[in-house]
Design a protein around this motif. Structure first.
Motif, PDB file in Angstrom:
ATOM      1  N   SER A   1       5.349  11.696  -3.209  1.00  0.00           N
ATOM      2  CA  SER A   1       5.115  12.815  -2.243  1.00  0.00           C
ATOM      3  C   SER A   1       4.209  12.596  -1.138  1.00  0.00           C
ATOM      4  O   SER A   1       3.884  13.437  -0.191  1.00  0.00           O
ATOM      5  CB  SER A   1       4.564  14.139  -3.117  1.00  0.00           C
ATOM      6  N   HIS A   2       3.328  11.435  -1.123  1.00  0.00           N
ATOM      7  CA  HIS A   2       2.370  11.210  -0.043  1.00  0.00           C
ATOM      8  C   HIS A   2       2.913   9.741   0.725  1.00  0.00           C
ATOM      9  O   HIS A   2       2.241   9.547   1.620  1.00  0.00           O
ATOM     10  CB  HIS A   2       1.247  10.968  -0.568  1.00  0.00           C
ATOM     11  N   ARG A   3       4.121   9.329   0.331  1.00  0.00           N
ATOM     12  CA  ARG A   3       4.474   8.160   0.977  1.00  0.00           C
ATOM     13  C   ARG A   3       4.824   8.501   2.580  1.00  0.00           C
ATOM     14  O   ARG A   3       4.463   7.411   3.328  1.00  0.00           O
ATOM     15  CB  ARG A   3       5.749   7.462   0.339  1.00  0.00           C
TER      16      ARG A   3
ATOM     17  N   TYR B   1      -3.369  -5.675  -5.108  1.00  0.00           N
ATOM     18  CA  TYR B   1      -2.262  -4.791  -5.543  1.00  0.00           C
ATOM     19  C   TYR B   1      -1.867  -5.441  -6.995  1.00  0.00           C
ATOM     20  O   TYR B   1      -1.573  -4.701  -8.092  1.00  0.00           O
ATOM     21  CB  TYR B   1      -0.984  -4.661  -4.664  1.00  0.00           C
TER      22      TYR B   1
ATOM     23  N   VAL C   1       0.867  -1.399  -0.090  1.00  0.00           N
ATOM     24  CA  VAL C   1      -0.023  -0.062   0.034  1.00  0.00           C
ATOM     25  C   VAL C   1       0.856   1.266  -0.055  1.00  0.00           C
ATOM     26  O   VAL C   1       0.641   2.132  -0.630  1.00  0.00           O
ATOM     27  CB  VAL C   1      -1.025   0.033   1.215  1.00  0.00           C
ATOM     28  N   ILE C   2       2.002   1.286   0.865  1.00  0.00           N
ATOM     29  CA  ILE C   2       2.961   2.537   0.892  1.00  0.00           C
ATOM     30  C   ILE C   2       3.720   2.503  -0.389  1.00  0.00           C
ATOM     31  O   ILE C   2       3.737   3.729  -1.004  1.00  0.00           O
ATOM     32  CB  ILE C   2       4.028   2.352   2.067  1.00  0.00           C
ATOM     33  N   SER C   3       3.893   1.418  -1.116  1.00  0.00           N
ATOM     34  CA  SER C   3       4.648   1.399  -2.403  1.00  0.00           C
ATOM     35  C   SER C   3       3.789   2.077  -3.613  1.00  0.00           C
ATOM     36  O   SER C   3       4.373   2.584  -4.591  1.00  0.00           O
ATOM     37  CB  SER C   3       5.349   0.289  -2.720  1.00  0.00           C
ATOM     38  N   ALA C   4       2.282   1.807  -3.335  1.00  0.00           N
ATOM     39  CA  ALA C   4       1.468   2.330  -4.192  1.00  0.00           C
ATOM     40  C   ALA C   4       1.122   3.812  -4.242  1.00  0.00           C
ATOM     41  O   ALA C   4       0.675   4.377  -5.316  1.00  0.00           O
ATOM     42  CB  ALA C   4       0.357   1.596  -4.330  1.00  0.00           C
ATOM     43  N   CYS C   5       1.680   4.338  -3.208  1.00  0.00           N
ATOM     44  CA  CYS C   5       1.344   6.022  -3.127  1.00  0.00           C
ATOM     45  C   CYS C   5       2.444   6.550  -3.751  1.00  0.00           C
ATOM     46  O   CYS C   5       3.391   6.141  -4.107  1.00  0.00           O
ATOM     47  CB  CYS C   5       1.168   6.333  -1.354  1.00  0.00           C
ATOM     48  N   PRO C   6       2.067   7.849  -4.234  1.00  0.00           N
ATOM     49  CA  PRO C   6       2.989   8.703  -5.010  1.00  0.00           C
ATOM     50  C   PRO C   6       3.919   8.919  -4.020  1.00  0.00           C
ATOM     51  O   PRO C   6       3.618   9.193  -2.983  1.00  0.00           O
ATOM     52  CB  PRO C   6       2.093   9.811  -5.406  1.00  0.00           C
TER      53      PRO C   6
ATOM     54  N   ALA D   1       1.384   7.796   4.328  1.00  0.00           N
ATOM     55  CA  ALA D   1       1.017   6.387   4.338  1.00  0.00           C
ATOM     56  C   ALA D   1       1.767   5.533   5.078  1.00  0.00           C
ATOM     57  O   ALA D   1       1.376   4.601   5.704  1.00  0.00           O
ATOM     58  CB  ALA D   1       1.190   5.880   2.968  1.00  0.00           C
ATOM     59  N   SER D   2       3.343   6.137   5.331  1.00  0.00           N
ATOM     60  CA  SER D   2       4.002   5.403   6.190  1.00  0.00           C
ATOM     61  C   SER D   2       3.744   5.654   7.492  1.00  0.00           C
ATOM     62  O   SER D   2       3.662   4.588   8.558  1.00  0.00           O
ATOM     63  CB  SER D   2       5.547   5.922   6.063  1.00  0.00           C
TER      64      SER D   2
END
Length: 169
Positions: free
Chosen positions: A39-41, A77, A32-37, A44-45
């Motif tokens: 700039s928003h990781r 994913y 899920v974290i890796s799927a985020c852009p 998400a982290s």
């Protein structure tokens, strides 16, 4: 779907179940974290760390929803990234077979949106075969022939005041 664990002695089966759920849960959070852009990781982290940090009780009690949700996230994913599609269908099938109320709507979404619908259909059909097989096995096995009335009794007892967590065996 989970019956192979029944052939292993309980302490080892519990350890394997804990390790399987923990590793799948961490993997799903990382995906899920890796799927985020990028700039928003960071957000998400933080959210992923919060969820992982507060969900330890799910691993301790052996909640099957942990497995189902993790497999659902991993398979979604893979499906959306168009990677390992046969594996994706298998993971989605197990997720839906373990907890149909969790993964069922996601499978229907993939079918309705025509997003790799063949793999979603294979997963749905496989899950139905697993569920029907499990019902049949429970019905014909003498020790579990009353499984449906026991399930109804357990579910209805949770609706009575002060009866939550009390099961009829």
């Amino acid at each position: 779907a989970l019956s192979p664990l029944a052939f292993i002695r309980y302490p080892l089966a519990r350890l394997l179940w804990f390790l399987l759920n923990g590793s799948l849960f961490i993997t799903s959070a990382a995906l899920v974290i890796s799927a985020c852009p990028p700039s928003h990781r960071w957000m998400a982290s933080i959210l992923g760390s919060f969820i992982l940090g507060t969900s330890g009780i799910l691993l301790v009690v052996g909640q099957p929803a942990t497995l189902s949700i993790s497999l659902l996230i991993i398979s979604s994913y893979l499906l959306l990234r168009v990677r390992f599609l046969p594996l994706c269908a298998l993971l989605l099938m197990v997720s839906v077979a373990v907890k149909p109320q969790i993964g069922g709507l996601i499978v229907l979404y993939f079918l309705a949106q025509r997003l790799y619908w063949r793999y979603a259909l294979v997963a749905l059909a496989g899950a139905l075969v697993l569920l029907i097989s499990a019902i049949w096995i429970l019905q014909v096995h003498p020790d579990s022939a009353n499984w449906l009335s026991t399930l109804r009794g357990n579910l209805s007892s949770t609706l009575n005041s002060g009866e939550i967590g009390r099961a009829h065996v």
